[in-house]
Design an enzyme around this catalytic site. Structure first.
Site, PDB file in Angstrom:
ATOM      1  CE  LYS A   1     -20.376 -28.627 -46.217  1.00 28.07           C
ATOM      2  NZ  LYS A   1     -19.738 -29.687 -46.990  1.00 28.07           N
TER       3      LYS A   1
ATOM      4  CB  SER B   1     -24.395 -29.418 -43.405  1.00 27.63           C
ATOM      5  OG  SER B   1     -24.672 -29.210 -42.049  1.00 27.63           O
TER       6      SER B   1
ATOM      7  CE1 TYR C   1     -19.219 -27.230 -43.007  1.00 31.84           C
ATOM      8  CE2 TYR C   1     -21.148 -27.109 -41.584  1.00 31.84           C
ATOM      9  CZ  TYR C   1     -20.312 -27.838 -42.406  1.00 31.84           C
ATOM     10  OH  TYR C   1     -20.570 -29.165 -42.636  1.00 31.84           O
TER      11      TYR C   1
HETATM   12  C1  UD1 Z   1     -22.386 -29.018 -36.411  1.00 33.62           C
HETATM   13  C2  UD1 Z   1     -23.286 -28.511 -37.506  1.00 33.62           C
HETATM   14  C3  UD1 Z   1     -23.420 -29.547 -38.564  1.00 33.62           C
HETATM   15  C4  UD1 Z   1     -22.048 -29.827 -39.128  1.00 33.62           C
HETATM   16  C5  UD1 Z   1     -21.154 -30.327 -38.010  1.00 33.62           C
HETATM   17  C6  UD1 Z   1     -19.761 -30.406 -38.581  1.00 33.62           C
HETATM   18  C7  UD1 Z   1     -24.943 -26.906 -36.814  1.00 33.62           C
HETATM   19  C8  UD1 Z   1     -26.279 -26.685 -36.247  1.00 33.62           C
HETATM   20  N1  UD1 Z   1     -24.591 -28.176 -36.948  1.00 33.62           N
HETATM   21  O1  UD1 Z   1     -23.036 -30.061 -35.722  1.00 33.62           O
HETATM   22  O2  UD1 Z   1     -24.218 -29.060 -39.595  1.00 33.62           O
HETATM   23  O3  UD1 Z   1     -22.118 -30.758 -40.173  1.00 33.62           O
HETATM   24  O4  UD1 Z   1     -21.144 -29.404 -36.931  1.00 33.62           O
HETATM   25  O5  UD1 Z   1     -18.846 -30.738 -37.651  1.00 33.62           O
HETATM   26  O6  UD1 Z   1     -24.233 -25.996 -37.139  1.00 33.62           O
HETATM   27  N2  UD1 Z   1     -22.178 -30.214 -27.350  1.00 33.62           N
HETATM   28  C9  UD1 Z   1     -21.978 -29.993 -25.988  1.00 33.62           C
HETATM   29  N3  UD1 Z   1     -20.695 -30.081 -25.515  1.00 33.62           N
HETATM   30  C10 UD1 Z   1     -19.628 -30.381 -26.307  1.00 33.62           C
HETATM   31  C11 UD1 Z   1     -19.843 -30.597 -27.688  1.00 33.62           C
HETATM   32  C12 UD1 Z   1     -21.136 -30.502 -28.186  1.00 33.62           C
HETATM   33  O7  UD1 Z   1     -22.904 -29.709 -25.244  1.00 33.62           O
HETATM   34  O8  UD1 Z   1     -18.490 -30.433 -25.802  1.00 33.62           O
HETATM   35  C13 UD1 Z   1     -23.548 -30.108 -27.885  1.00 33.62           C
HETATM   36  C14 UD1 Z   1     -23.702 -29.028 -28.943  1.00 33.62           C
HETATM   37  O9  UD1 Z   1     -24.048 -27.796 -28.367  1.00 33.62           O
HETATM   38  C15 UD1 Z   1     -24.834 -29.618 -29.791  1.00 33.62           C
HETATM   39  C16 UD1 Z   1     -24.648 -31.137 -29.676  1.00 33.62           C
HETATM   40  O10 UD1 Z   1     -23.823 -31.325 -28.525  1.00 33.62           O
HETATM   41  O11 UD1 Z   1     -26.076 -29.287 -29.257  1.00 33.62           O
HETATM   42  C17 UD1 Z   1     -23.940 -31.735 -30.880  1.00 33.62           C
HETATM   43  O12 UD1 Z   1     -22.780 -30.959 -31.141  1.00 33.62           O
HETATM   44  P1  UD1 Z   1     -21.702 -31.368 -32.242  1.00 33.62           P
HETATM   45  O13 UD1 Z   1     -21.367 -32.810 -32.104  1.00 33.62           O
HETATM   46  O14 UD1 Z   1     -20.611 -30.347 -32.151  1.00 33.62           O
HETATM   47  O15 UD1 Z   1     -22.474 -31.197 -33.621  1.00 33.62           O
HETATM   48  P2  UD1 Z   1     -23.331 -29.961 -34.183  1.00 33.62           P
HETATM   49  O16 UD1 Z   1     -22.828 -28.687 -33.643  1.00 33.62           O
HETATM   50  O17 UD1 Z   1     -24.778 -30.265 -33.919  1.00 33.62           O
END
Ligand code: UD1
Length: 330
Positions: A145, A117, A141
């Site tokens: 990895k 990841s 996590y």
């Molecule tokens: C994360 C991990 C990624 C992992 C994945 C597994 C990090 C940086 N990334 O992805 O490596 O494989 O989880 O599930 O640790 N967001 C909102 N509101 C929400 C949900 C998300 O604002 O309700 C934002 C988050 O802050 C982020 C973006 O949307 O900036 C994407 O979030 P998400 O889809 O959860 O993925 P990651 O956290 O980037």
């Protein structure tokens, strides 16, 4: 047909990879404990239900099928849960990978593709991250990895088991034929949550952080279509079976979109604006994570051809409708 063991093949990325493997003429053998995967998602090849913490079971399945190679998806993947319960992540992810590697080594299977990841890069400031960027994960996590990446190198020295490490950025979208898709419980990913907020199935979407040093203040991520990820696995397996050396590849679209840009795309595709509330930052979120994908393009001959933001959101929306209607009818 050449058998490929697919741990976690009943899950989101794993099931899409099985479809791509079968289309390329391989026979996937899915090994999954169904804790997060779904038996209905195993449509290509057999399902061997089992847990990687059960050494006898994985040894038995590997010995019975004698796969030419393995793709290792099976993993717990909730970043937040890994912070509150690190033991669960180390035990499941790392011990599970050890048991898998021991089983493969005993059967003389000498090629493994591992789902890593972008989280291993931690709080990097590189605008486009390449594989030489220093790794410094900031949550358990990500630590698991990275630990597995290091461990795979040791198995190569001891057993000649070559490895391909695939570091995914944000897997998103769903199969264009809607045969399989994204179903997490709980769902934490931005695109399915934004779709549910647009349809009214959830109240509204919280934006985690609006004061990041990005153009609109929200986090920027690299969303890559799950079908493109699946195709990269087929290429990685082919390269390994042809005797390719161990290597690491970033898999992203090579383009970044902010949380607000993704939300706008969901509103456009669904035809209803997403109701949002600005909320505090979520712990452990880097401001920007975007891949430099030139190594995968050059060495795997791979292109993220399905990964335009609108195609990602449209396929996620088609799946959401199909799956929600099916679930309501059930
Ligand atoms: C994360 C991990 C990624 C992992 C994945 C597994 C990090 C940086 N990334 O992805 O490596 O494989 O989880 O599930 O640790 N967001 C909102 N509101 C929400 C949900 C998300 O604002 O309700 C934002 C988050 O802050 C982020 C973006 O949307 O900036 C994407 O979030 P998400 O889809 O959860 O993925 P990651 O956290 O980037």
């Amino acid at each position: 047909m050449t058998k490929i063991l697919v741990t976690g093949g009943a899950g989101y990325v794993g099931s899409h990879a099985c479809k791509a493997l079968a289309a390329a003429g391989y026979e996937p053998v899915v090994f999954d404990n169904l804790c997060a995967g779904h038996d209905w998602a195993v449509k290509w090849g057999v399902l061997e239900v089992g847990d990687l913490l059960d050494r006898e079971r994985i040894n038995e399945v590997v010995a019975a099928h004698k796969p030419a190679g393995a793709i290792h998806f099976a993993s717990l993947a909730y970043v937040g849960e890994s912070v509150t319960d690190p033991g669960k992540y180390w035990r499941n992810n790392v011990t599970g990978a050890i048991n898998l590697c021991d089983a493969l080594a005993a059967a003389e299977t000498d090629a493994i593709v591992f789902s890593s990841s972008c989280t291993v890069y931690g709080l990097t400031k590189a605008p486009f991250i390449n594989e030489a960027e220093p790794v410094a994960p900031i949550n358990p996590y990500g630590n698991t990895k990275r630990a597995i990446e290091i461990m795979l190198a040791d198995y190569e020295v001891a057993n000649g088991m070559r490895n391909t490490v695939l570091r995914y950025f944000n897997a998103a979208g769903c199969d264009a034929d809607c045969e399989i898709g994204e179903v997490h419980d709980p769902e934490t990913h931005l695109i399915p949550l934004a779709i549910a907020a647009a349809t009214g199935d959830r109240e509204c979407l919280k934006i985690f952080g609006t004061d990041y040093p990005t153009a609109d203040g929200t986090c920027v991520r690299d969303y890559v279509h799950v079908t493109d990820l699946a195709n990269a696995h087929v290429r990685a397996v082919g390269r390994m079976l042809d005797g390719g050396k161990s290597d690491i590849f970033n898999l992203g679209a090579g383009a970044g979109y902010s949380v607000r840009e993704v939300i706008d795309a969901v509103g456009r595709v669904v035809g209803i604006p997403v109701d949002v509330i600005d909320d505090a930052r979520r712990a452990g979120d880097p401001a920007r994570l975007v891949a430099n994908i030139s190594h995968a393009q050059q060495s795997l001959g791979w292109q993220p051809e399905h990964s335009s933001l609108d195609n990602i959101v449209s396929t996620a929306w088609n799946w959401y409708r199909a799956h929600t209607v099916a679930a309501q009818g059930a």
